[in-house]
Design a protein around this motif. Structure first.
Motif, mmCIF file in Angstrom:
data_model
loop_
_atom_site.group_PDB
_atom_site.id
_atom_site.type_symbol
_atom_site.label_atom_id
_atom_site.label_comp_id
_atom_site.label_asym_id
_atom_site.label_seq_id
_atom_site.Cartn_x
_atom_site.Cartn_y
_atom_site.Cartn_z
ATOM 1 N N ALA A 256 0.828 -1.208 0.000
ATOM 2 C CA ALA A 256 0.000 0.000 0.000
ATOM 3 C C ALA A 256 0.861 1.256 0.000
ATOM 4 O O ALA A 256 0.550 2.241 -0.706
ATOM 5 C CB ALA A 256 -0.931 -0.007 1.205
ATOM 6 N N ILE A 257 1.948 1.250 0.760
ATOM 7 C CA ILE A 257 2.861 2.399 0.756
ATOM 8 C C ILE A 257 3.499 2.559 -0.624
ATOM 9 O O ILE A 257 3.664 3.674 -1.122
ATOM 10 C CB ILE A 257 3.928 2.228 1.860
ATOM 11 C CG1 ILE A 257 3.270 2.354 3.239
ATOM 12 C CG2 ILE A 257 5.035 3.262 1.714
ATOM 13 C CD1 ILE A 257 4.190 1.957 4.381
ATOM 14 N N GLY A 258 3.836 1.446 -1.265
ATOM 15 C CA GLY A 258 4.407 1.500 -2.607
ATOM 16 C C GLY A 258 3.425 2.049 -3.631
ATOM 17 O O GLY A 258 3.792 2.856 -4.491
ATOM 18 N N VAL A 259 2.169 1.633 -3.548
ATOM 19 C CA VAL A 259 1.151 2.151 -4.472
ATOM 20 C C VAL A 259 0.949 3.643 -4.255
ATOM 21 O O VAL A 259 0.850 4.419 -5.213
ATOM 22 C CB VAL A 259 -0.179 1.376 -4.307
ATOM 23 C CG1 VAL A 259 -1.323 2.074 -5.025
ATOM 24 C CG2 VAL A 259 -0.025 -0.033 -4.827
ATOM 25 N N TYR A 260 0.906 4.067 -2.999
ATOM 26 C CA TYR A 260 0.788 5.496 -2.711
ATOM 27 C C TYR A 260 1.982 6.265 -3.276
ATOM 28 O O TYR A 260 1.819 7.346 -3.844
ATOM 29 C CB TYR A 260 0.680 5.733 -1.202
ATOM 30 C CG TYR A 260 0.729 7.192 -0.835
ATOM 31 C CD1 TYR A 260 -0.364 8.012 -1.059
ATOM 32 C CD2 TYR A 260 1.880 7.754 -0.297
ATOM 33 C CE1 TYR A 260 -0.320 9.366 -0.743
ATOM 34 C CE2 TYR A 260 1.939 9.089 0.017
ATOM 35 C CZ TYR A 260 0.837 9.889 -0.195
ATOM 36 O OH TYR A 260 0.900 11.223 0.112
ATOM 37 N N GLY A 261 3.171 5.704 -3.144
ATOM 38 C CA GLY A 261 4.363 6.368 -3.658
ATOM 39 C C GLY A 261 4.352 6.491 -5.168
ATOM 40 O O GLY A 261 4.770 7.504 -5.727
ATOM 41 N N VAL A 262 3.848 5.466 -5.866
ATOM 42 C CA VAL A 262 3.782 5.528 -7.323
ATOM 43 C C VAL A 262 2.755 6.560 -7.771
ATOM 44 O O VAL A 262 2.976 7.305 -8.725
ATOM 45 C CB VAL A 262 3.462 4.134 -7.905
ATOM 46 C CG1 VAL A 262 3.070 4.220 -9.362
ATOM 47 C CG2 VAL A 262 4.650 3.214 -7.740
ATOM 48 N N LEU A 263 1.624 6.624 -7.080
ATOM 49 C CA LEU A 263 0.554 7.529 -7.504
ATOM 50 C C LEU A 263 0.765 8.968 -7.069
ATOM 51 O O LEU A 263 0.334 9.894 -7.765
ATOM 52 C CB LEU A 263 -0.791 7.026 -6.970
ATOM 53 C CG LEU A 263 -1.246 5.676 -7.514
ATOM 54 C CD1 LEU A 263 -2.554 5.267 -6.854
ATOM 55 C CD2 LEU A 263 -1.402 5.724 -9.018
ATOM 56 N N ALA A 264 1.437 9.195 -5.946
ATOM 57 C CA ALA A 264 1.512 10.546 -5.394
ATOM 58 C C ALA A 264 2.820 11.260 -5.702
ATOM 59 O O ALA A 264 2.849 12.485 -5.713
ATOM 60 C CB ALA A 264 1.322 10.495 -3.874
ATOM 61 N N ARG A 265 3.883 10.550 -5.955
ATOM 62 C CA ARG A 265 5.179 11.194 -6.144
ATOM 63 C C ARG A 265 5.342 11.673 -7.574
ATOM 64 O O ARG A 265 4.801 11.089 -8.501
ATOM 65 C CB ARG A 265 6.322 10.229 -5.814
ATOM 66 C CG ARG A 265 6.296 9.728 -4.404
ATOM 67 C CD ARG A 265 6.579 10.846 -3.452
ATOM 68 N NE ARG A 265 6.516 10.348 -2.096
ATOM 69 C CZ ARG A 265 6.514 11.118 -1.057
ATOM 70 N NH1 ARG A 265 6.560 12.412 -1.200
ATOM 71 N NH2 ARG A 265 6.459 10.607 0.143
ATOM 72 N N ARG A 266 6.113 12.736 -7.725
ATOM 73 C CA ARG A 266 6.392 13.293 -9.043
ATOM 74 C C ARG A 266 7.853 13.133 -9.440
ATOM 75 O O ARG A 266 8.204 13.396 -10.576
ATOM 76 C CB ARG A 266 6.018 14.778 -9.082
ATOM 77 C CG ARG A 266 4.557 15.016 -8.870
ATOM 78 C CD ARG A 266 3.764 14.446 -10.033
ATOM 79 N NE ARG A 266 2.344 14.509 -9.780
ATOM 80 C CZ ARG A 266 1.541 13.477 -9.880
ATOM 81 N NH1 ARG A 266 1.993 12.304 -10.212
ATOM 82 N NH2 ARG A 266 0.261 13.605 -9.647
ATOM 83 N N ASN A 267 8.681 12.696 -8.531
ATOM 84 C CA ASN A 267 10.091 12.483 -8.823
ATOM 85 C C ASN A 267 10.269 11.056 -9.340
ATOM 86 O O ASN A 267 9.782 10.097 -8.737
ATOM 87 C CB ASN A 267 10.922 12.702 -7.559
ATOM 88 C CG ASN A 267 12.394 12.732 -7.840
ATOM 89 O OD1 ASN A 267 12.832 12.398 -8.923
ATOM 90 N ND2 ASN A 267 13.154 13.140 -6.841
ATOM 91 N N ALA A 268 10.982 10.897 -10.450
ATOM 92 C CA ALA A 268 11.114 9.582 -11.068
ATOM 93 C C ALA A 268 11.885 8.611 -10.177
ATOM 94 O O ALA A 268 11.583 7.414 -10.156
ATOM 95 C CB ALA A 268 11.796 9.717 -12.421
ATOM 96 N N ILE A 269 12.858 9.104 -9.431
ATOM 97 C CA ILE A 269 13.630 8.233 -8.530
ATOM 98 C C ILE A 269 12.730 7.682 -7.429
ATOM 99 O O ILE A 269 12.790 6.495 -7.095
ATOM 100 C CB ILE A 269 14.823 8.997 -7.925
ATOM 101 C CG1 ILE A 269 15.739 9.526 -9.019
ATOM 102 C CG2 ILE A 269 15.578 8.155 -6.936
ATOM 103 C CD1 ILE A 269 16.510 8.472 -9.741
ATOM 104 N N LEU A 270 11.880 8.528 -6.869
ATOM 105 C CA LEU A 270 10.975 8.070 -5.814
ATOM 106 C C LEU A 270 9.927 7.104 -6.354
ATOM 107 O O LEU A 270 9.502 6.182 -5.640
ATOM 108 C CB LEU A 270 10.309 9.269 -5.144
ATOM 109 C CG LEU A 270 11.251 10.166 -4.342
ATOM 110 C CD1 LEU A 270 10.504 11.369 -3.786
ATOM 111 C CD2 LEU A 270 11.901 9.384 -3.224
#
Length: 129
Positions: A15-29
């Motif tokens: 769930a944290i990974g899905v949130y990170g993919v959907l919410a982050r704008r930095n390609a590294i993150l």
């Protein structure tokens, strides 16, 4: 060991990974979030392998395969991100929309419907007139 503990931990990591993919704008993150999701899958594979007492250890074999895929994904992903950062000066995903090809005039749909051939609309009108 109960199966619920690693399963809940893997669900939280995913769930944290899905949130990170959907919410982050930095390609590294975003790449780090994808890695977090793959690690959650690895945790589930090993936990179910131990719980089922598989003699072939198929869960652990699939985990090794997933780790190899993740390493290749990170290598290629980081190479792409570094090239884009070197060319554009940023790794912000929203600012990289100009890397797409511009639409061609024959790719757009006409007002009366889509065209079926690859000729531009202006040349088609001149040929019939």
């Amino acid at each position: 060991m109960h199966l619920a503990y690693p399963a809940v931990l893997a669900a939280l990591l995913f769930a944290i990974g899905v949130y990170g993919v959907l919410a982050r704008r930095n390609a590294i993150l975003v790449l780090m979030s994808v890695e977090l999701m793959l690690n959650a899958v690895n945790l589930n594979l090993v936990a179910f392998d131990v719980w089922l007492r598989d003699t072939l250890h198929a869960g652990q074999a699939l985990t090794l395969f997933t780790i190899a895929i993740a390493a290749a994904e990170i290598g290629i992903g980081l190479a792409i991100v570094l090239m884009v950062h070197r060319n554009k000066g940023t790794s912000d995903i929203d600012r990289l929309r100009d890397t797409a090809e511009p639409p061609q005039p024959w790719d757009t749909e006409a007002e009366d419907g889509p065209t079926t051939d690859d000729t531009p609309t202006g040349e088609k009108a001149e040929a019939t007139a």
